[in-house]
Design a protein around this motif. Structure first.
Motif, PDB file in Angstrom:
ATOM      1  N   ASN A 255       0.859  -1.166   0.000  1.00  0.00           N
ATOM      2  CA  ASN A 255       0.000   0.000   0.000  1.00  0.00           C
ATOM      3  C   ASN A 255       0.910   1.234   0.000  1.00  0.00           C
ATOM      4  OD1 ASN A 255      -2.353   1.406   0.071  1.00  0.00           O
ATOM      5  ND2 ASN A 255      -2.812   0.986   2.206  1.00  0.00           N
ATOM      6  N   ILE A 256       1.001   1.871  -1.141  1.00  0.00           N
ATOM      7  CA  ILE A 256       1.896   3.036  -1.250  1.00  0.00           C
ATOM      8  C   ILE A 256       1.146   4.263  -0.758  1.00  0.00           C
ATOM      9  CG2 ILE A 256       3.237   4.460  -2.843  1.00  0.00           C
ATOM     10  CD1 ILE A 256       3.234   1.875  -4.675  1.00  0.00           C
ATOM     11  N   ILE A 257       1.760   4.952   0.210  1.00  0.00           N
ATOM     12  CA  ILE A 257       1.098   6.119   0.792  1.00  0.00           C
ATOM     13  C   ILE A 257       1.906   7.357   0.396  1.00  0.00           C
ATOM     14  CG2 ILE A 257       0.291   7.148   2.968  1.00  0.00           C
ATOM     15  CD1 ILE A 257       0.891   4.345   4.239  1.00  0.00           C
ATOM     16  N   PRO A 258       1.294   8.289  -0.316  1.00  0.00           N
ATOM     17  CA  PRO A 258       2.045   9.515  -0.571  1.00  0.00           C
ATOM     18  C   PRO A 258       2.435  10.115   0.783  1.00  0.00           C
ATOM     19  CG  PRO A 258       0.048   9.421  -1.896  1.00  0.00           C
ATOM     20  CD  PRO A 258      -0.045   8.286  -0.903  1.00  0.00           C
ATOM     21  N   PHE A 259       3.717  10.418   0.982  1.00  0.00           N
ATOM     22  CA  PHE A 259       4.230  10.841   2.297  1.00  0.00           C
ATOM     23  C   PHE A 259       3.525  12.113   2.785  1.00  0.00           C
ATOM     24  CE2 PHE A 259       7.494  13.210   4.749  1.00  0.00           C
ATOM     25  CZ  PHE A 259       7.549  12.339   5.822  1.00  0.00           C
ATOM     26  N   ASN A 260       3.105  12.093   4.057  1.00  0.00           N
ATOM     27  CA  ASN A 260       2.434  13.257   4.638  1.00  0.00           C
ATOM     28  C   ASN A 260       3.405  14.006   5.544  1.00  0.00           C
ATOM     29  OD1 ASN A 260      -0.102  12.384   3.570  1.00  0.00           O
ATOM     30  ND2 ASN A 260      -0.165  10.863   5.212  1.00  0.00           N
ATOM     31  N   PRO A 261       3.819  15.203   5.141  1.00  0.00           N
ATOM     32  CA  PRO A 261       4.828  15.898   5.947  1.00  0.00           C
ATOM     33  C   PRO A 261       4.295  16.351   7.297  1.00  0.00           C
ATOM     34  CG  PRO A 261       4.096  17.262   4.093  1.00  0.00           C
ATOM     35  CD  PRO A 261       3.362  15.963   3.992  1.00  0.00           C
ATOM     36  N   ILE A 262       5.139  16.280   8.344  1.00  0.00           N
ATOM     37  CA  ILE A 262       4.785  16.869   9.640  1.00  0.00           C
ATOM     38  C   ILE A 262       5.857  17.905   9.956  1.00  0.00           C
ATOM     39  CG2 ILE A 262       3.603  14.831  10.557  1.00  0.00           C
ATOM     40  CD1 ILE A 262       6.188  14.376  12.288  1.00  0.00           C
TER      41      ILE A 262
ATOM     42  N   SER B  93       1.287  -7.219  -5.919  1.00  0.00           N
ATOM     43  CA  SER B  93       0.080  -6.387  -5.836  1.00  0.00           C
ATOM     44  C   SER B  93       0.455  -5.078  -5.152  1.00  0.00           C
ATOM     45  CB  SER B  93      -0.997  -7.065  -5.001  1.00  0.00           C
ATOM     46  OG  SER B  93      -1.297  -8.310  -5.539  1.00  0.00           O
ATOM     47  N   ALA B  94       0.094  -3.986  -5.794  1.00  0.00           N
ATOM     48  CA  ALA B  94       0.424  -2.676  -5.204  1.00  0.00           C
ATOM     49  C   ALA B  94      -0.695  -1.688  -5.499  1.00  0.00           C
ATOM     50  CB  ALA B  94       1.748  -2.162  -5.776  1.00  0.00           C
ATOM     51  N   THR B  95      -1.035  -0.900  -4.491  1.00  0.00           N
ATOM     52  CA  THR B  95      -2.063   0.134  -4.686  1.00  0.00           C
ATOM     53  C   THR B  95      -1.527   1.446  -4.106  1.00  0.00           C
ATOM     54  OG1 THR B  95      -3.044  -0.458  -2.570  1.00  0.00           O
ATOM     55  CG2 THR B  95      -4.106  -1.374  -4.504  1.00  0.00           C
ATOM     56  N   VAL B  96      -2.163   2.520  -4.499  1.00  0.00           N
ATOM     57  CA  VAL B  96      -1.787   3.822  -3.923  1.00  0.00           C
ATOM     58  C   VAL B  96      -2.948   4.265  -3.059  1.00  0.00           C
ATOM     59  CG1 VAL B  96      -1.277   6.254  -4.405  1.00  0.00           C
ATOM     60  CG2 VAL B  96      -0.357   4.454  -5.897  1.00  0.00           C
ATOM     61  N   ARG B  97      -2.651   4.536  -1.802  1.00  0.00           N
ATOM     62  CA  ARG B  97      -3.725   5.010  -0.920  1.00  0.00           C
ATOM     63  C   ARG B  97      -3.894   6.516  -1.106  1.00  0.00           C
ATOM     64  NH1 ARG B  97      -2.831   5.229   5.253  1.00  0.00           N
ATOM     65  NH2 ARG B  97      -2.619   2.991   5.210  1.00  0.00           N
ATOM     66  N   LYS B  98      -5.152   6.905  -1.324  1.00  0.00           N
ATOM     67  CA  LYS B  98      -5.425   8.331  -1.494  1.00  0.00           C
ATOM     68  C   LYS B  98      -5.238   9.030  -0.154  1.00  0.00           C
ATOM     69  CE  LYS B  98      -9.213  11.188  -2.922  1.00  0.00           C
ATOM     70  NZ  LYS B  98     -10.650  11.240  -2.831  1.00  0.00           N
ATOM     71  N   SER B  99      -4.449  10.110  -0.151  1.00  0.00           N
ATOM     72  CA  SER B  99      -4.261  10.855   1.107  1.00  0.00           C
ATOM     73  C   SER B  99      -5.518  11.588   1.467  1.00  0.00           C
ATOM     74  CB  SER B  99      -3.133  11.871   0.950  1.00  0.00           C
ATOM     75  OG  SER B  99      -1.984  11.348   1.519  1.00  0.00           O
TER      76      SER B  99
END
Ligand code: SF4
Length: 351
Positions: free
Chosen positions: A293-300, A326-332
């Motif tokens: 599950n690829i997560i676009p990085f969320n900056p802190i 199997s790979a998906t992109v999780r919507k932020s």
């Protein structure tokens, strides 16, 4: 001292009701009021006799999280709730609307399992102040009950639970398993185990213990890098439980329960998004039935990393897919309200 009925199992509640000179079956009625309807006021339990209600008021109470505030994202698909615990710690939970996956009116709720977190992952705001304490099972359940009561007027229902909020769920294993079993109960919210996911930074013995539980929940591992040095930088837990041990535990998990494991991978610009990173990922996950599950990085705040550009995110996903993974992109979601992955934060309102 009054007893908190929310802290009792159904069996314990039966014993308590019996000790009041009442028939045991009344315990089930009370249990349903608490965990199915989210009611904490004895006067609203209309199928109980007046005598029993009076006696309950005298000897017992039902604890409740206090809702401090809620913030809704601009596009309305995410709501972040802040709740106050009895000792003034403040935790956060997130509602997410994924109509395409869950169906209209069915929502996902992301739950906190600890007040703070001891694991100190570099990219995560939840652990920045360390761990205050573990949550009790009923404090975890209450996040769902409260949210459920707030959304029912929109004809929405909490149908999916993810243990991915503040805290490392497997560091609070006993209470987490207790709440999973409770919320799965037909006499409470009856949330199916396939709709419950536990996400961990990777604690080998607890991963194996989870495989042996009677509730077949989904397991997600925060991976973020296949390279041990990079992973240790992002996640100090990797020094105590090196990746090889976590992956070995994943293999044992699958031997026992045969369920696919999701690996969470936050894609960070120029850190873990190159072809070599994808190749290493492919190599270490060989033999494990997995979904990445690829997560676009969320900056802190105070974090030097940047998210990989969208084009790179898609390339990374397609590269893995072409290799047969199997790979998906999780919507932020909820970025504008600090409710995305890693952005939830513990506060103590008395400080
Ligand atoms: S990512 Fe999870 S384990 Fe790591 S600090 Fe945050 S809450 Fe704790």
């Amino acid at each position: 001292m009054k007893i908190n009925l929310k802290s009792l199992t159904l069996k314990e509640l039966e014993e308590f009701i019996f000790s009041l000179g009442e028939k045991k079956f009344k315990a089930l009625q009370i249990f349903k009021w608490i965990f199915q309807k989210g009611i904490s006021n004895f006067d609203e339990m209309t199928d109980l006799s007046k005598n029993l209600r009076e006696s309950l008021k005298e000897k017992a109470y039902i604890s409740e999280l206090k809702l401090l505030n809620s913030i809704t994202s601009k596009n309305q698909d995410t709501v972040k709730y802040s709740f106050l615990l009895e000792d003034q710690e403040c935790i956060e939970s997130v509602l997410m609307r994924y109509e395409e996956d869950l169906g209209i009116g069915r929502v996902s709720v992301c739950l906190s399992t600890q007040a703070g977190c001891a694991r100190g992952c570099y990219f995560c705001a939840s652990g920045k102040n360390g761990l205050a304490r573990n949550l009790k099972f009923y404090e975890i359940a209450d996040q769902v009950l409260k949210i459920q009561n707030l959304i029912k007027e929109n004809e929405e229902r909490a149908a999916n639970l993810v243990f991915m909020g503040i805290g490392e769920p497997l560091d609070n294993y006993f209470e987490v398993i207790k709440v999973v079993k409770l919320l799965n109960e037909p006499n409470s919210l009856n949330i199916g185990s396939r709709h419950i996911a536990i996400s961990t930074c990777g604690i080998p013995e607890k991963i194996i213990a989870l495989a042996r539980e009677s509730i077949p929940v989904r397991l997600a591992i925060s991976l973020h890098s296949a390279d041990s040095e990079k992973r240790s930088f992002l996640m100090p837990v990797n020094k105590k439980y090196p990746l090889e041990k976590v992956l070995q535990a994943c293999r044992e998990y699958q031997q026992i329960c045969k369920r696919r494991i999701t690996f969470e991978y936050a894609l960070i610009k120029d850190f873990n998004d190159a072809k070599e990173d994808a190749d290493s990922l492919f190599k270490i996950l060989r033999g494990i039935k997995s979904l990445i599950n690829i997560i676009p990085f969320n900056p802190i705040l105070d974090c030097k990393f940047k998210p990989s550009p969208l084009i790179k995110v898609k390339w990374f996903r397609d590269y893995l897919k072409n290799k047969g993974i199997s790979a998906t992109v999780r919507k932020s979601r909820g970025l504008d309200i600090d409710a995305a992955c890693g952005q939830l934060r513990l506060k103590n309102v008395s400080q």
